[in-house]
Design a protein around this motif. Sequence first.
Motif, PDB file in Angstrom:
ATOM      1  N   ALA A 197     -66.157  20.148  -7.235  1.00  0.00           N
ATOM      2  CA  ALA A 197     -66.345  20.778  -8.389  1.00  0.00           C
ATOM      3  C   ALA A 197     -67.782  21.629  -8.266  1.00  0.00           C
ATOM      4  O   ALA A 197     -67.864  22.787  -8.661  1.00  0.00           O
ATOM      5  CB  ALA A 197     -66.061  20.378  -9.823  1.00  0.00           C
ATOM      6  N   ALA A 198     -68.694  20.834  -8.035  1.00  0.00           N
ATOM      7  CA  ALA A 198     -69.991  21.275  -7.818  1.00  0.00           C
ATOM      8  C   ALA A 198     -70.246  22.403  -6.639  1.00  0.00           C
ATOM      9  O   ALA A 198     -70.911  23.571  -6.967  1.00  0.00           O
ATOM     10  CB  ALA A 198     -70.996  19.928  -7.699  1.00  0.00           C
ATOM     11  N   GLY A 199     -69.525  22.245  -5.790  1.00  0.00           N
ATOM     12  CA  GLY A 199     -69.460  23.065  -4.553  1.00  0.00           C
ATOM     13  C   GLY A 199     -69.010  24.348  -4.996  1.00  0.00           C
ATOM     14  O   GLY A 199     -69.494  25.277  -4.558  1.00  0.00           O
ATOM     15  N   GLU A 231     -72.471  21.885   0.497  1.00  0.00           N
ATOM     16  CA  GLU A 231     -71.722  23.291   0.145  1.00  0.00           C
ATOM     17  C   GLU A 231     -72.696  23.663  -1.080  1.00  0.00           C
ATOM     18  O   GLU A 231     -73.072  24.643  -0.959  1.00  0.00           O
ATOM     19  CB  GLU A 231     -70.521  22.830   0.062  1.00  0.00           C
ATOM     20  N   ALA A 232     -72.882  22.729  -2.044  1.00  0.00           N
ATOM     21  CA  ALA A 232     -73.303  22.991  -3.283  1.00  0.00           C
ATOM     22  C   ALA A 232     -74.876  23.451  -3.078  1.00  0.00           C
ATOM     23  O   ALA A 232     -75.522  24.355  -3.499  1.00  0.00           O
ATOM     24  CB  ALA A 232     -73.271  22.052  -4.168  1.00  0.00           C
ATOM     25  N   ALA A 251     -60.960  29.176  -2.302  1.00  0.00           N
ATOM     26  CA  ALA A 251     -61.179  27.929  -3.002  1.00  0.00           C
ATOM     27  C   ALA A 251     -61.465  28.143  -4.369  1.00  0.00           C
ATOM     28  O   ALA A 251     -61.456  27.343  -5.320  1.00  0.00           O
ATOM     29  CB  ALA A 251     -62.271  27.047  -2.220  1.00  0.00           C
ATOM     30  N   GLY A 252     -62.461  29.235  -4.592  1.00  0.00           N
ATOM     31  CA  GLY A 252     -62.819  29.509  -5.995  1.00  0.00           C
ATOM     32  C   GLY A 252     -61.710  29.253  -7.283  1.00  0.00           C
ATOM     33  O   GLY A 252     -61.869  29.293  -8.302  1.00  0.00           O
ATOM     34  N   MET A 307     -70.621  28.220  -5.242  1.00  0.00           N
ATOM     35  CA  MET A 307     -70.111  29.180  -4.524  1.00  0.00           C
ATOM     36  C   MET A 307     -69.855  30.447  -5.266  1.00  0.00           C
ATOM     37  O   MET A 307     -69.854  31.502  -4.865  1.00  0.00           O
ATOM     38  CB  MET A 307     -69.017  28.692  -3.385  1.00  0.00           C
ATOM     39  N   ALA A 308     -69.269  29.941  -6.526  1.00  0.00           N
ATOM     40  CA  ALA A 308     -69.051  30.935  -7.487  1.00  0.00           C
ATOM     41  C   ALA A 308     -70.227  31.471  -8.204  1.00  0.00           C
ATOM     42  O   ALA A 308     -69.850  32.621  -9.014  1.00  0.00           O
ATOM     43  CB  ALA A 308     -67.983  30.309  -8.547  1.00  0.00           C
ATOM     44  N   GLY A 309     -71.288  31.279  -8.072  1.00  0.00           N
ATOM     45  CA  GLY A 309     -72.734  31.646  -8.660  1.00  0.00           C
ATOM     46  C   GLY A 309     -72.857  30.999  -9.964  1.00  0.00           C
ATOM     47  O   GLY A 309     -73.816  31.363 -10.786  1.00  0.00           O
ATOM     48  N   ASP A 310     -72.030  29.875 -10.474  1.00  0.00           N
ATOM     49  CA  ASP A 310     -72.258  29.190 -11.501  1.00  0.00           C
ATOM     50  C   ASP A 310     -73.331  28.126 -11.362  1.00  0.00           C
ATOM     51  O   ASP A 310     -72.966  26.800 -11.412  1.00  0.00           O
ATOM     52  CB  ASP A 310     -71.034  28.480 -12.351  1.00  0.00           C
ATOM     53  N   TYR A 311     -74.489  28.387 -11.078  1.00  0.00           N
ATOM     54  CA  TYR A 311     -75.316  27.492 -10.573  1.00  0.00           C
ATOM     55  C   TYR A 311     -75.970  26.365 -11.453  1.00  0.00           C
ATOM     56  O   TYR A 311     -75.936  24.951 -11.132  1.00  0.00           O
ATOM     57  CB  TYR A 311     -76.804  28.200 -10.172  1.00  0.00           C
ATOM     58  N   ASP A 312     -75.988  26.817 -12.869  1.00  0.00           N
ATOM     59  CA  ASP A 312     -76.238  25.664 -13.759  1.00  0.00           C
ATOM     60  C   ASP A 312     -75.209  24.607 -13.847  1.00  0.00           C
ATOM     61  O   ASP A 312     -75.252  23.208 -13.734  1.00  0.00           O
ATOM     62  CB  ASP A 312     -76.499  26.191 -15.173  1.00  0.00           C
TER      63      ASP A 312
END
Length: 655
Positions: free
Chosen positions: A292-294, A337-338, A265-266, A298-303
């Motif tokens: 998009a937030a989830g 998920e987020a 999904a990433g 998941m990709a580690g882009d938390y901000d």
Amino acid sequence: MVDGSGRNPDELLSAAIEAEQRGRVGEAYRTFERAYEVAAAAGDDLVAARALLGYGGMWANERRATDEYVPYQAHLHELKVRVADRDPLLSARLGARAAADACYAERGSIADMRVAIEQVRSFGEPYALWEALSLHHHLLIGPHDAAEREQTRKELVTVAANIGVPWCVATGLMWSAIDAVLRGDPDAVNDIEQFRRYSTEHDVANFVYQAGMLDVMLTLRAGRFDEAATAMEQMLVLGTSVGENDALALYSGQLLTLRWLQGRAGELLDLARELSNSPTMHRSNRVYPAVAAGLAAMAGDYDDARVGLARVGAFDGEPFGLIPSSTWLLTMYAVVEAIYSLGDVEHAVQAYRALEPFSDLPIIGSIGVVCFGSVHRSLALCAHTVGDVHAAVKHFERAIDDDLRFGNLAVLAVTRAELARELGARNEADDVARARELYAHAIAEGTEFGMSERVPLWQTELERLAQQVVHDADGRCVATRDGWEITRGREHASVPAGVGINVLATLLANPGVEISADRLVGAAEDHANDPLLDPAARRALQRRVQDLRADAAAAEAAGDGRRAERTREELERLADELSRSLRPDGTSRTFAGSQERARTSVQKAIRRALRAVEDSAPGVAAELRRDVRTGSYCVYEPRPGAASWSVERAVPSPG
């Protein structure tokens, strides 16, 4: 007055209605629009009003972008007033369309729509009522509206059948199929098949497309990914050709589902961001910002994920910032998920509270085009995030049951792996064994389905579990007035007071320490004249010998050499014990001396105590038999990773 093709407003209107009822909705929209423009220019309000109704489309709020929505609504309200005296029914139909679009766009309420339907109903005209009911049903696809949706569907199907026009009948069949999917009915496949056959037989193009989209969802659920990918492309072409406004958005949703199931999904994060900024995606539909937030989390882009969640605003108000809609559950799914990836405890509690009333439903997107399995899976992720492992396991188990009921084998594989991870983290022998089994199932299914990125991760986890030193659950041995309570993990036994259980408690309290048998027995134990075998024990041993002889004979008769050999070995051990314990005349020998008396007394007492434990806690009894060594000196020697025991001897006083 005519258009560029030489057709007058009435001719254009007839052509638009014909295109609509053949399911060529794109052609119908364009022709309705031309009919409206020509009729409006000619001052023909009645034709302009009928054309404007058709231009609204079969769904609520088809004109979504602001530059379309605002003038369309203005024209609806203007014509509603202008035709009221000459055609009150047409005015009521315009009112129902305006109410439906306003409700969908968060500018009105479902109560306004109910009032509009009653106004249409008062005229007793079936087609107008069918039209209003279908729009009303589209507003009720959210999980909050299940009861009203079912009532509306039943009336809609009846009215459509009485009209008999294929376009109307197919609409009723479509909503019946979608409703079955929304409520998780295992027989939904039958409703979808009926809808598909009718639409194909009557060549209603847009409904053939809608049935095909439902088929893609079923194919994804079944794990037939290659077949689903091909069908998705075909449906995109078909949807575009018939003029379905949402063809690209629905295709994108199915593509995202496929990539999520594959673990890829990433790759579509940029697509999700693009869709979340689409001008045709109304603010009420926040599914793509949530997706998009989830994906960002998941990709580690938390901000970026936190910014996306703030944009969704799922917890800003009742019901938690999201209006009930066809995308409510799917939006909440993406939000969870987020939250799970971020470890956001506060929002996990809120999401759990929002989703719990709908725990037995499947997570369906839009009009049944995607399914992400059971709501229980999202509840499990919330429970895990707040640290409630027990609740997480229970919800994962319920999700597995539900996914089997829904036929969602693809999400079932994912959920099995997630439950395996949860159980493996508890690091208890039974849980780890079950986790290995679950991972094995998930790997087999994921390999078959093509979960290309997930399977290697599951294989790594399974290998790690295979090498993991498993620690059994800690045990408790608590004295009571009547004996002892033995608890370890899920097992519990109540053992009456006696020498054996007292000795076991002493050994468990002193792991690795050798204690002499006479010390364990104590001075009060005087067995100088006791028989080595009391009558009950002698009879039990003799019965066991008879049983073993019969078992050996049966094994030999069945050709089971290994079983026969094991049985003979046990017979030899019992024979040795009997020869040591019995005199030639068959009577029991007595204890020879104080040390020997203590040794045999302790052995017998421990055996009796373990038999009592075994009745209710066989796992505990088996481990203690393995780890307690008796003789002149006795010791509890737990193997590496075995349970640690706490022993509580104090008994509270009465009152």
